[in-house]
Write an enzyme that holds these catalytic residues in place. Structure first.
Site: not given
Length: 197
Positions: A108-110
């Site tokens: 998820v995300c970075t």
């Protein structure tokens, strides 16, 4: 098949919603009938993990051998978080080892930068939070502008709330649209964007 095991790996500086959003979706999936057991884990035994906004979480235990491993993001453009995890190297190594043992790995995300450092994104389509897109492109090469990118045994999601959509997609993919729809209704969440894959 036995119940699917899902582990969301925490580290100091992780973004709260990156981890807790998917956790709640998967837990609601279990209540809706999905054969899945979800735990919040850490690399090494520790009583509390502090997230990027100060939330302190007591992990369920240490990283095991899950069927599904979810890696949250947080902190790529600041000290700590994902940046520190990549520099330390142990988490990317652990992620690579679980994938080599057959786990499906999702970020998820970075958190995608941990997967990139683990060598899991070479030659694969992937996405991340907008703050890491250039770095992801440099590390992995094939950035897709979709909310969730499904490349089979490796999935990536965009920034923060995209983790909810990722987890809903995993429920749909593994347990069917009815369970995913029930969880969407329960959480009063409407998926947006597309799934590439």
């Amino acid at each position: 098949m036995d119940d699917m095991t899902a582990e969301i790996v925490l580290f100091d500086g992780f973004d709260e919603l990156d981890a807790i959003g998917p956790y709640e979706v998967l837990e609601n999936g279990a209540q809706a009938g999905a054969a899945i057991e979800t735990q919040l884990v850490i690399l090494e035994e520790t009583p509390l993990v502090t997230a990027s906004h100060g939330l302190r979480v007591e992990p369920d235990g240490v990283l095991g051998d899950p069927d599904l491993l979810v890696v949250p993001g947080g902190g790529w453009t600041t000290e700590g978080g994902v940046r520190a995890a990549v520099e330390d190297g142990r988490l990317p190594e652990a992620v690579a080892a679980r994938h080599a043992d057959g786990a499906t790995v999702a970020s998820v995300c970075t958190g995608a930068m941990i997967l990139a450092d683990a060598g899991l994104l070479e030659g694969r389509p992937a996405t991340s939070h907008q703050v890491a897109i250039d770095d992801l492109e440099a590390a992995a090469g094939s950035v897709i502008d979709d909310r969730v990118v499904d490349d089979g045994d490796v999935l990536t999601a965009g920034g923060v709330t995209a983790g909810i959509d990722l987890a809903l997609w995993l429920l749909e993919r593994e347990f069917g649209g009815d369970i995913a729809a029930a969880v969407e209704t329960e959480m009063e969440h409407e998926r947006r964007g597309t799934v590439f894959g």
